[in-house]
Write an enzyme that holds these catalytic residues in place. Structure first.
Site, PDB file in Angstrom:
ATOM      1  N   LYS A  12       0.600  -1.505  -0.024  1.00  0.00           N
ATOM      2  CA  LYS A  12       0.051   0.122   0.256  1.00  0.00           C
ATOM      3  C   LYS A  12       1.037   1.411   0.154  1.00  0.00           C
ATOM      4  CE  LYS A  12      -3.974  -2.140   2.378  1.00  0.00           C
ATOM      5  NZ  LYS A  12      -5.187  -1.994   3.604  1.00  0.00           N
ATOM      6  N   TYR A  52     -12.373  -1.419  -4.029  1.00  0.00           N
ATOM      7  CA  TYR A  52     -13.144  -1.778  -2.138  1.00  0.00           C
ATOM      8  C   TYR A  52     -14.193  -2.338  -2.295  1.00  0.00           C
ATOM      9  CZ  TYR A  52      -8.640  -1.372  -0.238  1.00  0.00           C
ATOM     10  OH  TYR A  52      -7.423  -0.903   0.447  1.00  0.00           O
ATOM     11  N   ASN A 115      -1.363  -0.183   7.895  1.00  0.00           N
ATOM     12  CA  ASN A 115      -1.359  -1.439   7.751  1.00  0.00           C
ATOM     13  C   ASN A 115      -0.129  -2.337   6.823  1.00  0.00           C
ATOM     14  OD1 ASN A 115      -3.395  -1.965   5.969  1.00  0.00           O
ATOM     15  ND2 ASN A 115      -4.561  -3.465   7.373  1.00  0.00           N
ATOM     16  N   HIS A 118      -1.369  -5.570   1.918  1.00  0.00           N
ATOM     17  CA  HIS A 118      -3.447  -5.767   1.012  1.00  0.00           C
ATOM     18  C   HIS A 118      -2.875  -7.338   0.404  1.00  0.00           C
ATOM     19  CE1 HIS A 118      -6.746  -6.582   0.058  1.00  0.00           C
ATOM     20  NE2 HIS A 118      -6.577  -7.353  -1.341  1.00  0.00           N
ATOM     21  N   GLU A 131      -9.240  -9.226  -7.646  1.00  0.00           N
ATOM     22  CA  GLU A 131      -8.486  -9.169  -7.642  1.00  0.00           C
ATOM     23  C   GLU A 131      -6.844  -9.147  -9.046  1.00  0.00           C
ATOM     24  OE1 GLU A 131      -9.271  -7.872  -3.366  1.00  0.00           O
ATOM     25  OE2 GLU A 131      -7.355  -8.985  -3.471  1.00  0.00           O
TER      26      GLU A 131
END
Length: 154
Positions: A12, A52, A115, A118, A131
């Protein structure tokens, strides 16, 4: 390799900004997974909404879109036996505070919203294919023989 599968992983914007791409790629390579696709890119709003989509309408949706479009990402496809489960274990829990040391999020994450990484969820049937198809064309994925595969799998 009979149980070989492909799984989608993305460093990310926070992981890219912190210079963690190489470290993360090395961890997956050290584990024995095979990189079959990689792309340094900027996600636009349309792709973010598709990626998302299952969270649309939730209070945190706009924040997810804003964050994932805030800087470049490094999208990858990894292959190996039980690759999705292996990657998820290496990543750690979604909340870095709950992640064990030695996991990517346990070592590099401090905040749920930052975080670092992904990965497709093995519990979500079809997430990998969806994805992978969102981020990669077939021509961008490379089939190749990993020379140490016979030493990784029975």
């Amino acid at each position: 390799m009979s149980d070989s599968e492909r799984t989608f992983v993305m460093v990310k914007p926070d992981g890219v900004q912190r210079g963690l791409i190489g470290e993360i790629v090395s961890r997956f390579e050290d584990r024995g997974l095979k990189l079959v696709g990689g792309k340094f890119m900027q996600i636009d709003e349309e792709l973010a909404h598709e990626h998302y989509g299952e969270h649309e309408g939730k209070p945190f949706f706009d924040g997810l879109v804003d964050f994932i479009t805030s800087g470049p990402v490094f999208a990858m496809v990894w292959e190996g036996q039980d690759a999705t489960r292996q990657v998820r274990r290496m990543m750690g829990e979604t909340d870095p505070a709950d992640s064990a040391p030695g996991t990517i999020r346990g070592d590099f994450g401090l905040d749920l919203g930052r975080n670092v990484i992904h990965g497709s969820d093995h519990a979500d049937e079809g997430a990998n294919e969806r994805e992978i198809d969102l981020f990669f064309d077939d021509a961008e994925l490379v089939d190749w023989d990993q020379i140490d595969a016979e030493w990784l799998y029975e």
